[in-house]
Design a protein around this motif. Structure first.
Motif, PDB file in Angstrom:
ATOM      1  N   PHE A   8       0.815  -1.209   0.000  1.00  0.00           N
ATOM      2  CA  PHE A   8       0.000   0.000   0.000  1.00  0.00           C
ATOM      3  C   PHE A   8       0.852   1.263   0.000  1.00  0.00           C
ATOM      4  O   PHE A   8       0.608   2.189   0.762  1.00  0.00           O
ATOM      5  CB  PHE A   8      -0.940  -0.007   1.204  1.00  0.00           C
ATOM      6  N   HIS A   9       1.853   1.314  -0.870  1.00  0.00           N
ATOM      7  CA  HIS A   9       2.745   2.475  -0.909  1.00  0.00           C
ATOM      8  C   HIS A   9       2.019   3.756  -1.303  1.00  0.00           C
ATOM      9  O   HIS A   9       2.511   4.841  -1.085  1.00  0.00           O
ATOM     10  CB  HIS A   9       3.933   2.216  -1.843  1.00  0.00           C
ATOM     11  N   HIS A  10       0.815   3.640  -1.862  1.00  0.00           N
ATOM     12  CA  HIS A  10       0.040   4.805  -2.278  1.00  0.00           C
ATOM     13  C   HIS A  10      -0.899   5.337  -1.188  1.00  0.00           C
ATOM     14  O   HIS A  10      -1.607   6.306  -1.407  1.00  0.00           O
ATOM     15  CB  HIS A  10      -0.776   4.452  -3.527  1.00  0.00           C
ATOM     16  N   ILE A  11      -0.886   4.731  -0.015  1.00  0.00           N
ATOM     17  CA  ILE A  11      -1.751   5.139   1.101  1.00  0.00           C
ATOM     18  C   ILE A  11      -1.473   6.595   1.473  1.00  0.00           C
ATOM     19  O   ILE A  11      -0.327   7.007   1.607  1.00  0.00           O
ATOM     20  CB  ILE A  11      -1.525   4.232   2.331  1.00  0.00           C
ATOM     21  N   GLN A  12      -2.528   7.372   1.658  1.00  0.00           N
ATOM     22  CA  GLN A  12      -2.389   8.770   2.049  1.00  0.00           C
ATOM     23  C   GLN A  12      -2.673   8.996   3.530  1.00  0.00           C
ATOM     24  O   GLN A  12      -2.178   9.944   4.115  1.00  0.00           O
ATOM     25  CB  GLN A  12      -3.320   9.646   1.207  1.00  0.00           C
ATOM     26  N   SER A  13      -3.480   8.126   4.125  1.00  0.00           N
ATOM     27  CA  SER A  13      -3.853   8.281   5.524  1.00  0.00           C
ATOM     28  C   SER A  13      -3.644   6.950   6.249  1.00  0.00           C
ATOM     29  O   SER A  13      -4.120   5.916   5.794  1.00  0.00           O
ATOM     30  CB  SER A  13      -5.316   8.708   5.629  1.00  0.00           C
ATOM     31  N   LEU A  14      -2.942   7.015   7.379  1.00  0.00           N
ATOM     32  CA  LEU A  14      -2.647   5.802   8.146  1.00  0.00           C
ATOM     33  C   LEU A  14      -2.964   6.045   9.617  1.00  0.00           C
ATOM     34  O   LEU A  14      -2.478   7.003  10.212  1.00  0.00           O
ATOM     35  CB  LEU A  14      -1.166   5.423   7.998  1.00  0.00           C
ATOM     36  N   GLU A  35       3.139   8.424  -0.298  1.00  0.00           N
ATOM     37  CA  GLU A  35       2.109   9.455  -0.434  1.00  0.00           C
ATOM     38  C   GLU A  35       1.396   9.792   0.879  1.00  0.00           C
ATOM     39  O   GLU A  35       0.435  10.551   0.871  1.00  0.00           O
ATOM     40  CB  GLU A  35       1.093   9.021  -1.486  1.00  0.00           C
ATOM     41  N   VAL A  36       1.852   9.237   1.986  1.00  0.00           N
ATOM     42  CA  VAL A  36       1.162   9.465   3.256  1.00  0.00           C
ATOM     43  C   VAL A  36       1.236  10.947   3.651  1.00  0.00           C
ATOM     44  O   VAL A  36       2.292  11.564   3.621  1.00  0.00           O
ATOM     45  CB  VAL A  36       1.696   8.543   4.374  1.00  0.00           C
ATOM     46  N   THR A  37       0.063  11.518   3.941  1.00  0.00           N
ATOM     47  CA  THR A  37      -0.023  12.919   4.369  1.00  0.00           C
ATOM     48  C   THR A  37      -0.697  13.045   5.730  1.00  0.00           C
ATOM     49  O   THR A  37      -0.691  14.116   6.324  1.00  0.00           O
ATOM     50  CB  THR A  37      -0.810  13.776   3.353  1.00  0.00           C
ATOM     51  N   GLU A  38      -1.292  11.952   6.193  1.00  0.00           N
ATOM     52  CA  GLU A  38      -1.999  11.979   7.480  1.00  0.00           C
ATOM     53  C   GLU A  38      -1.601  10.757   8.302  1.00  0.00           C
ATOM     54  O   GLU A  38      -1.733   9.628   7.850  1.00  0.00           O
ATOM     55  CB  GLU A  38      -3.510  11.957   7.240  1.00  0.00           C
ATOM     56  N   LEU A  39      -1.100  11.016   9.511  1.00  0.00           N
ATOM     57  CA  LEU A  39      -0.699   9.943  10.422  1.00  0.00           C
ATOM     58  C   LEU A  39      -1.425  10.081  11.750  1.00  0.00           C
ATOM     59  O   LEU A  39      -1.463  11.167  12.325  1.00  0.00           O
ATOM     60  CB  LEU A  39       0.803   9.988  10.697  1.00  0.00           C
ATOM     61  N   GLN A  40      -1.980   8.988  12.214  1.00  0.00           N
ATOM     62  CA  GLN A  40      -2.580   8.927  13.543  1.00  0.00           C
ATOM     63  C   GLN A  40      -1.850   7.835  14.307  1.00  0.00           C
ATOM     64  O   GLN A  40      -2.035   6.651  14.041  1.00  0.00           O
ATOM     65  CB  GLN A  40      -4.078   8.630  13.447  1.00  0.00           C
ATOM     66  N   LEU A  41      -1.015   8.264  15.220  1.00  0.00           N
ATOM     67  CA  LEU A  41      -0.209   7.332  16.016  1.00  0.00           C
ATOM     68  C   LEU A  41      -0.586   7.414  17.493  1.00  0.00           C
ATOM     69  O   LEU A  41       0.193   7.030  18.355  1.00  0.00           O
ATOM     70  CB  LEU A  41       1.282   7.650  15.818  1.00  0.00           C
ATOM     71  N   LEU A  64       0.317  16.635   6.444  1.00  0.00           N
ATOM     72  CA  LEU A  64      -0.683  17.679   6.656  1.00  0.00           C
ATOM     73  C   LEU A  64      -1.353  17.534   8.013  1.00  0.00           C
ATOM     74  O   LEU A  64      -1.787  18.508   8.609  1.00  0.00           O
ATOM     75  CB  LEU A  64      -1.756  17.613   5.556  1.00  0.00           C
ATOM     76  N   SER A  65      -1.449  16.294   8.487  1.00  0.00           N
ATOM     77  CA  SER A  65      -2.138  16.018   9.746  1.00  0.00           C
ATOM     78  C   SER A  65      -1.364  14.974  10.543  1.00  0.00           C
ATOM     79  O   SER A  65      -0.970  13.937   9.997  1.00  0.00           O
ATOM     80  CB  SER A  65      -3.553  15.502   9.445  1.00  0.00           C
ATOM     81  N   LEU A  66      -1.178  15.259  11.835  1.00  0.00           N
ATOM     82  CA  LEU A  66      -0.436  14.353  12.702  1.00  0.00           C
ATOM     83  C   LEU A  66      -1.092  14.314  14.074  1.00  0.00           C
ATOM     84  O   LEU A  66      -1.273  15.343  14.714  1.00  0.00           O
ATOM     85  CB  LEU A  66       1.017  14.827  12.826  1.00  0.00           C
ATOM     86  N   ASP A  67      -1.458  13.119  14.500  1.00  0.00           N
ATOM     87  CA  ASP A  67      -2.079  12.930  15.808  1.00  0.00           C
ATOM     88  C   ASP A  67      -1.158  12.063  16.661  1.00  0.00           C
ATOM     89  O   ASP A  67      -0.961  10.884  16.378  1.00  0.00           O
ATOM     90  CB  ASP A  67      -3.440  12.262  15.663  1.00  0.00           C
ATOM     91  N   LEU A  68      -0.604  12.672  17.682  1.00  0.00           N
ATOM     92  CA  LEU A  68       0.294  11.988  18.617  1.00  0.00           C
ATOM     93  C   LEU A  68      -0.298  11.971  20.028  1.00  0.00           C
ATOM     94  O   LEU A  68       0.421  11.814  21.003  1.00  0.00           O
ATOM     95  CB  LEU A  68       1.658  12.681  18.625  1.00  0.00           C
TER      96      LEU A  68
END
Length: 142
Positions: A8-14, A35-41, A64-68
């Motif tokens: 899934f190298h094309h995933i934009q949101s994880l 292509e990931v631009t949004e991460l929720q960790l 663009l978005s990061l949730d830590l």
């Protein structure tokens, strides 16, 4: 995790919130996702200052978005990585990151172009947070 990254190298949101994954697996997977631009960790004990630095140096320019939220291992050092490498952030959540004061985000907030991109900052439960006067430069916050 490696299979996820290569398939899934094309995933934009994880979102990996609350999952029992190991540090090396997270970093490798995120690096492979071009292509990931949004991460929720959020809620990952595996997220450390060093791990975040590695993620930020490879993907920070497009995040663009990061949730830590609830990444309790993070310190102010982690926020300096965000400030240095995450140039396009629109949303940032550091809720319940107890060691966070906000001091290391000041370079990001004082850069008018970057500060204007920020739409959402969430710091709920950050008991060490510095005065609100520092946040007035983020004109478009929701």
């Amino acid at each position: 995790m490696a299979l996820l990254a290569t398939s899934f190298h094309h995933i934009q949101s994880l979102s990996l919130c609350g999952t029992p994954v190991k540090t090396d697996g997270i970093v490798k997977a995120i690096k492979e996702m071009q292509e990931v631009t949004e991460l929720q960790l959020c809620g990952l004990d595996a997220v450390t200052d060093d791990m975040l630095e590695e993620i930020c140096t490879t993907t920070g320019h497009r995040l663009l978005s990061l949730d830590l939220s609830s990444c309790t291992s993070l310190t102010e050092k982690a926020c300096s990585h965000l400030s240095r490498h995450c140039l396009c952030l629109q949303k940032l959540s550091l809720s319940l990151c107890r060691e966070f004061t906000g001091e290391s985000l000041l370079p990001l907030l004082r850069d008018q172009k970057r500060a204007q991109r920020l739409k959402s900052l969430v710091f709920s439960g950050c008991k060490q947070l510095i005065t609100a006067n520092h946040w007035r430069c983020c004109f478009l916050l929701e």
